[in-house]
Design a protein around this motif. Structure first.
Motif, PDB file in Angstrom:
ATOM      1  N   PHE A  71       0.804  -1.112   0.111  1.00  0.00           N
ATOM      2  CA  PHE A  71      -0.164   0.014   0.207  1.00  0.00           C
ATOM      3  C   PHE A  71       0.915   1.266  -0.017  1.00  0.00           C
ATOM      4  N   LEU A  72       0.377   2.098  -0.566  1.00  0.00           N
ATOM      5  CA  LEU A  72       1.204   3.502  -0.616  1.00  0.00           C
ATOM      6  C   LEU A  72       1.247   4.185   0.858  1.00  0.00           C
ATOM      7  N   PHE A  73       0.150   4.469   1.368  1.00  0.00           N
ATOM      8  CA  PHE A  73       0.101   5.192   2.680  1.00  0.00           C
ATOM      9  C   PHE A  73      -0.707   4.340   3.866  1.00  0.00           C
ATOM     10  N   GLU A  74      -0.633   5.164   4.949  1.00  0.00           N
ATOM     11  CA  GLU A  74      -1.136   4.598   6.110  1.00  0.00           C
ATOM     12  C   GLU A  74      -2.651   5.110   6.255  1.00  0.00           C
ATOM     13  N   GLY A  75      -3.545   4.408   5.485  1.00  0.00           N
ATOM     14  CA  GLY A  75      -4.959   4.754   5.768  1.00  0.00           C
ATOM     15  C   GLY A  75      -5.486   3.756   6.649  1.00  0.00           C
ATOM     16  N   MET A  76      -6.878   3.628   6.385  1.00  0.00           N
ATOM     17  CA  MET A  76      -7.652   2.565   7.493  1.00  0.00           C
ATOM     18  C   MET A  76      -7.259   1.245   7.464  1.00  0.00           C
ATOM     19  N   ILE A  98       3.909 -12.809  14.348  1.00  0.00           N
ATOM     20  CA  ILE A  98       3.467 -12.103  13.398  1.00  0.00           C
ATOM     21  C   ILE A  98       3.903 -10.518  13.496  1.00  0.00           C
ATOM     22  N   THR A  99       4.688  -9.938  12.531  1.00  0.00           N
ATOM     23  CA  THR A  99       5.259  -8.686  12.792  1.00  0.00           C
ATOM     24  C   THR A  99       4.566  -7.985  11.430  1.00  0.00           C
ATOM     25  N   PHE A 100       4.359  -6.598  11.555  1.00  0.00           N
ATOM     26  CA  PHE A 100       3.698  -6.121  10.529  1.00  0.00           C
ATOM     27  C   PHE A 100       4.671  -4.712  10.203  1.00  0.00           C
ATOM     28  N   GLY A 101       5.118  -4.727   8.703  1.00  0.00           N
ATOM     29  CA  GLY A 101       5.709  -3.666   8.351  1.00  0.00           C
ATOM     30  C   GLY A 101       4.874  -2.231   8.048  1.00  0.00           C
ATOM     31  N   ARG A 102       5.874  -1.526   7.290  1.00  0.00           N
ATOM     32  CA  ARG A 102       4.882  -0.138   7.053  1.00  0.00           C
ATOM     33  C   ARG A 102       4.824  -0.046   5.501  1.00  0.00           C
ATOM     34  N   PRO A 103       3.763   0.804   5.302  1.00  0.00           N
ATOM     35  CA  PRO A 103       3.445   0.789   3.745  1.00  0.00           C
ATOM     36  C   PRO A 103       4.577   1.337   3.223  1.00  0.00           C
ATOM     37  N   LEU A 104       4.653   1.348   1.875  1.00  0.00           N
ATOM     38  CA  LEU A 104       5.647   2.099   0.832  1.00  0.00           C
ATOM     39  C   LEU A 104       5.792   3.482   1.126  1.00  0.00           C
ATOM     40  N   GLY A 105       4.959   4.320   1.335  1.00  0.00           N
ATOM     41  CA  GLY A 105       5.046   5.811   1.874  1.00  0.00           C
ATOM     42  C   GLY A 105       5.890   6.437   0.884  1.00  0.00           C
ATOM     43  N   ALA A 106       6.337   7.698   1.334  1.00  0.00           N
ATOM     44  CA  ALA A 106       7.040   8.661   0.623  1.00  0.00           C
ATOM     45  C   ALA A 106       8.345   8.491   0.555  1.00  0.00           C
ATOM     46  N   MET A 109      12.489   6.134  -3.723  1.00  0.00           N
ATOM     47  CA  MET A 109      12.390   5.293  -4.776  1.00  0.00           C
ATOM     48  C   MET A 109      11.105   5.197  -5.565  1.00  0.00           C
ATOM     49  N   ILE A 110      10.102   5.485  -4.977  1.00  0.00           N
ATOM     50  CA  ILE A 110       8.634   5.838  -5.559  1.00  0.00           C
ATOM     51  C   ILE A 110       8.576   6.987  -6.083  1.00  0.00           C
ATOM     52  N   ALA A 111       9.156   8.111  -5.786  1.00  0.00           N
ATOM     53  CA  ALA A 111       9.297   9.227  -6.435  1.00  0.00           C
ATOM     54  C   ALA A 111      10.200   8.878  -7.764  1.00  0.00           C
ATOM     55  N   GLU A 112      11.228   8.217  -7.895  1.00  0.00           N
ATOM     56  CA  GLU A 112      11.974   7.730  -9.181  1.00  0.00           C
ATOM     57  C   GLU A 112      11.070   7.128  -9.973  1.00  0.00           C
ATOM     58  N   VAL A 113      10.066   6.046  -9.511  1.00  0.00           N
ATOM     59  CA  VAL A 113       9.200   5.492 -10.421  1.00  0.00           C
ATOM     60  C   VAL A 113       8.212   6.586 -10.998  1.00  0.00           C
ATOM     61  N   THR A 115       8.772   9.791 -11.526  1.00  0.00           N
ATOM     62  CA  THR A 115       9.585  10.433 -12.440  1.00  0.00           C
ATOM     63  C   THR A 115       9.684   9.771 -13.666  1.00  0.00           C
ATOM     64  N   ALA A 116       9.812   8.417 -13.542  1.00  0.00           N
ATOM     65  CA  ALA A 116      10.002   7.913 -14.806  1.00  0.00           C
ATOM     66  C   ALA A 116       8.682   7.866 -15.902  1.00  0.00           C
ATOM     67  N   ARG A 117       7.668   7.689 -15.225  1.00  0.00           N
ATOM     68  CA  ARG A 117       6.203   7.748 -15.641  1.00  0.00           C
ATOM     69  C   ARG A 117       6.122   8.947 -16.379  1.00  0.00           C
ATOM     70  N   VAL A 118       6.431  10.198 -15.652  1.00  0.00           N
ATOM     71  CA  VAL A 118       6.031  11.427 -16.227  1.00  0.00           C
ATOM     72  C   VAL A 118       7.058  11.738 -17.552  1.00  0.00           C
ATOM     73  N   ASN A 119       8.280  11.330 -17.334  1.00  0.00           N
ATOM     74  CA  ASN A 119       9.281  11.304 -18.485  1.00  0.00           C
ATOM     75  C   ASN A 119       8.759  10.538 -19.927  1.00  0.00           C
ATOM     76  N   GLU A 120       8.120   9.494 -19.335  1.00  0.00           N
ATOM     77  CA  GLU A 120       7.565   8.624 -20.470  1.00  0.00           C
ATOM     78  C   GLU A 120       6.449   9.646 -21.375  1.00  0.00           C
TER      79      GLU A 120
END
Length: 122
Positions: A71-76, A98-106, A109-113, A115-120
């Motif tokens: 998930f991108l962000f920490e919603g419900m 059972i451990t729970f990690g965090r979402p992808l967030g800000a 590396m997400i900004a790089e992806v 940016t690549a989509r914008v450059n396309e």
């Protein structure tokens, strides 16, 4: 022994389901020495409940399941829905951590992806 469970939201769209499966296959390659499972919170199979049972059944002696949200962000879903399900799993399998990690967030590396989509498009 540890296993990793990547939790996506789930979608009725077959194309979305296939894309999620592709991500899981890449994760399996990158984490070659760890069992990696993809699962969905809702709307598509496999669901979290079934995946947890599968992990336990396939991996006798498992000590920990690392749950990472796709998930991108920490919603419900991240703050409430998934943790509630994980609490149920902890009750069902008290000997497994059972451990729970965090979402992808800000993450940059997400900004790089992005940016690549914008450059396309430029």
């Amino acid at each position: 022994m540890k296993a990793v469970m990547i939790v996506g939201h789930g979608s009725r769209s077959l194309k979305s389901q296939e894309e999620f499966k592709k991500i899981i296959e890449v994760m399996k390659q990158k984490l070659a020495h760890t069992k990696v499972y993809g699962t969905n919170m809702e709307l598509a199979e496999p669901l979290m409940e079934d995946t947890i049972d599968e992990i336990v059944k396939e991996n006798s002696g498992i000590s920990e399941i690392i749950v990472v949200p796709f998930f991108l962000f920490e919603g419900m879903h991240i703050r409430k829905d998934i943790p509630e399900k994980l609490d149920e799993f902890r009750e069902k399998y008290p000997d497994i951590k059972i451990t729970f990690g965090r979402p992808l967030g800000a993450d940059p590396m997400i900004a790089e992806v992005l940016t690549a989509r914008v450059n396309e498009m430029l």
